[in-house]
Design a protein around this motif. Structure first.
Motif, PDB file in Angstrom:
ATOM      1  N   ARG A 158     -10.611 135.025  23.406  1.00  0.00           N
ATOM      2  CA  ARG A 158     -10.834 136.510  22.829  1.00  0.00           C
ATOM      3  C   ARG A 158      -9.590 136.948  22.338  1.00  0.00           C
ATOM      4  N   ARG A 159      -9.749 137.844  21.322  1.00  0.00           N
ATOM      5  CA  ARG A 159      -8.608 138.549  20.624  1.00  0.00           C
ATOM      6  C   ARG A 159      -8.415 139.965  21.405  1.00  0.00           C
ATOM      7  N   ASP A 160      -7.084 140.104  21.775  1.00  0.00           N
ATOM      8  CA  ASP A 160      -7.034 141.341  22.555  1.00  0.00           C
ATOM      9  C   ASP A 160      -5.664 141.918  21.901  1.00  0.00           C
ATOM     10  N   GLY A 161      -6.012 142.820  20.757  1.00  0.00           N
ATOM     11  CA  GLY A 161      -4.986 143.244  19.989  1.00  0.00           C
ATOM     12  C   GLY A 161      -4.000 142.673  19.372  1.00  0.00           C
ATOM     13  N   GLU A 162      -2.845 142.353  19.650  1.00  0.00           N
ATOM     14  CA  GLU A 162      -1.999 141.290  18.935  1.00  0.00           C
ATOM     15  C   GLU A 162      -1.722 139.897  19.842  1.00  0.00           C
ATOM     16  N   SER A 163      -2.684 139.782  20.663  1.00  0.00           N
ATOM     17  CA  SER A 163      -2.797 138.642  21.542  1.00  0.00           C
ATOM     18  C   SER A 163      -4.138 138.100  21.638  1.00  0.00           C
ATOM     19  N   TYR A 164      -4.053 136.788  22.197  1.00  0.00           N
ATOM     20  CA  TYR A 164      -5.160 135.730  22.334  1.00  0.00           C
ATOM     21  C   TYR A 164      -5.141 135.581  23.561  1.00  0.00           C
ATOM     22  N   ARG A 165      -6.358 135.267  24.222  1.00  0.00           N
ATOM     23  CA  ARG A 165      -6.653 134.886  25.774  1.00  0.00           C
ATOM     24  C   ARG A 165      -7.562 133.827  25.699  1.00  0.00           C
ATOM     25  N   PHE A 166      -6.917 132.842  26.225  1.00  0.00           N
ATOM     26  CA  PHE A 166      -7.947 131.438  26.473  1.00  0.00           C
ATOM     27  C   PHE A 166      -7.917 131.416  27.954  1.00  0.00           C
ATOM     28  N   ARG A 167      -9.270 131.382  28.378  1.00  0.00           N
ATOM     29  CA  ARG A 167      -9.466 131.502  29.730  1.00  0.00           C
ATOM     30  C   ARG A 167     -10.663 130.214  30.112  1.00  0.00           C
ATOM     31  N   LEU A 168     -10.409 129.739  31.034  1.00  0.00           N
ATOM     32  CA  LEU A 168     -11.182 128.364  31.439  1.00  0.00           C
ATOM     33  C   LEU A 168     -11.951 129.055  32.857  1.00  0.00           C
ATOM     34  N   THR A 169     -13.076 129.002  32.930  1.00  0.00           N
ATOM     35  CA  THR A 169     -13.801 129.406  33.936  1.00  0.00           C
ATOM     36  C   THR A 169     -14.575 128.367  34.769  1.00  0.00           C
ATOM     37  N   GLU A 170     -14.775 128.171  36.062  1.00  0.00           N
ATOM     38  CA  GLU A 170     -15.403 126.909  36.640  1.00  0.00           C
ATOM     39  C   GLU A 170     -16.413 127.731  37.699  1.00  0.00           C
ATOM     40  N   VAL A 171     -17.558 127.175  37.795  1.00  0.00           N
ATOM     41  CA  VAL A 171     -18.513 127.845  38.633  1.00  0.00           C
ATOM     42  C   VAL A 171     -18.982 126.662  39.762  1.00  0.00           C
ATOM     43  N   SER A 172     -18.923 127.189  40.978  1.00  0.00           N
ATOM     44  CA  SER A 172     -19.462 126.452  41.917  1.00  0.00           C
ATOM     45  C   SER A 172     -20.503 127.021  42.972  1.00  0.00           C
ATOM     46  N   GLY A 173     -21.551 126.593  42.788  1.00  0.00           N
ATOM     47  CA  GLY A 173     -22.609 127.619  43.886  1.00  0.00           C
ATOM     48  C   GLY A 173     -22.427 129.074  43.359  1.00  0.00           C
ATOM     49  N   ASP A 174     -22.241 130.044  44.202  1.00  0.00           N
ATOM     50  CA  ASP A 174     -22.169 131.323  44.163  1.00  0.00           C
ATOM     51  C   ASP A 174     -20.743 131.780  43.546  1.00  0.00           C
ATOM     52  N   ASN A 175     -19.895 130.870  43.557  1.00  0.00           N
ATOM     53  CA  ASN A 175     -18.569 131.249  43.500  1.00  0.00           C
ATOM     54  C   ASN A 175     -17.960 130.903  42.162  1.00  0.00           C
ATOM     55  N   TYR A 176     -16.982 131.582  41.702  1.00  0.00           N
ATOM     56  CA  TYR A 176     -16.286 131.022  40.329  1.00  0.00           C
ATOM     57  C   TYR A 176     -14.918 131.283  40.351  1.00  0.00           C
ATOM     58  N   SER A 177     -14.226 130.526  39.694  1.00  0.00           N
ATOM     59  CA  SER A 177     -12.527 130.882  39.590  1.00  0.00           C
ATOM     60  C   SER A 177     -12.188 130.531  38.006  1.00  0.00           C
ATOM     61  N   TRP A 178     -11.181 131.280  37.829  1.00  0.00           N
ATOM     62  CA  TRP A 178     -10.657 131.262  36.264  1.00  0.00           C
ATOM     63  C   TRP A 178      -9.118 130.767  36.102  1.00  0.00           C
TER      64      TRP A 178
END
Length: 290
Positions: A158-178
């Protein structure tokens, strides 16, 4: 060929953004000339970021850099001014490229790789030479509980003003991490090039393939071009590869017709430039994997 002597056309106005804008307008008035404009800096020292950014930097944001250098020839510029000009123009070039990026296509591309390979690349990308001169970035991690099927696993940009954000999200059951990296727009194209290089050398791409009622997972190893089909309840199947392309190994396998179609699809995909995401069959779009 038009020759513009900066000492004459700018006189004493060679410092502010307004001065740079005036020079840019003059250059743009000759943009469609059949021959390039020669901009002569003889006897002139600029040493002004504002002046260069509003003149040449703005042109680099509006036009491809090769077009700018084709239409404007710079002569007799002081070495320090040339270094300053090159730095500014290259930064604006990267910003322009970042603005034109199709982030949806980049997401699809990286979602073809296994999350663990993307995560490894995120941890090593800061040391990669393709990152470019601008090295600063922010790396953050987090975790939480899944609510209402959110967040979705995979890569999101996603673009956030003058920055870009690259996010990896992993889901395991009811939990997630990024894992997320945020950087200036001028750094984003170099970051993506570095990530591509890392995952292409060490990552294995994984995708679902559909043909008729058949559906299975397969992996593609960019280092060896090896394709492995994974069908539940059956041993992994490694496709054979020779000078004519991929082939289903001899023997009896479930979903044989679908595997034959995968061989054809992978052959077609490998011949494309750029290749894009792995084929999914049945015209489906790739789905991010958690």
């Amino acid at each position: 060929m038009t020759r513009l002597r900066v000492a004459e056309v700018c006189e004493g106005s060679r410092v502010s953004r307004r001065d740079g804008e005036a020079l840019r307008h003059l250059l743009e008035s000759h943009w469609n000339d059949p021959e390039p404009v020669v901009l002569d800096f003889e006897g002139v020292v600029i040493a002004s970021v504002s002046f260069f950014d509003e003149s040449f930097g703005a042109l680099a944001m509006r036009h491809p850099l090769d077009e700018v250098t084709r239409r404007i020839k710079v002569e007799h510029m002081q070495d320090e001014d040339r270094k300053l000009l090159n730095t500014l123009v290259l930064a604006r070039k990267r910003e322009r490229e970042a603005d034109m990026l199709d982030t949806s296509a980049i997401e699809t591309e990286f979602n073809s790789y296994r999350p663990k390979d993307i995560r490894r690349a995120l941890h090593h990308v800061g040391e990669h030479p393709l990152r470019g001169a601008e090295k600063s970035y922010d790396a953050v991690t987090g975790n939480g509980k899944v609510k209402d099927n959110q967040p979705v696993a995979g890569v999101r940009i996603r673009r956030d003003g003058e920055s870009y954000r690259f996010r990896l999200t992993e889901v395991s059951g009811d939990n997630y991490s990024w894992d997320e990296i945020a950087m200036k727009t001028t750094s984003f194209t170099g970051f993506i090039d570095a990530m591509r290089d890392i995952v292409a050398k060490s990552g294995v791409m994984e995708q679902q393939f559909h043909h008729g009622a058949a559906s299975f997972t397969y992996e593609y190893d960019p280092r060896t071009a090896e394709v492995t089909v994974k069908i539940p309840g059956h041993a992994a199947i490694t496709l054979e590869l020779d000078g004519t392309g991929y082939h289903t190994p001899r023997g009896h396998f479930p979903n044989g017709d679908a595997i034959d179609r995968l061989c054809e699809a992978i052959d077609d995909w490998r011949q494309k430039r750029p290749r894009g995401p792995l084929p999914t069959g049945n015209g489906d779009s790739p789905n991010p994997r958690g």
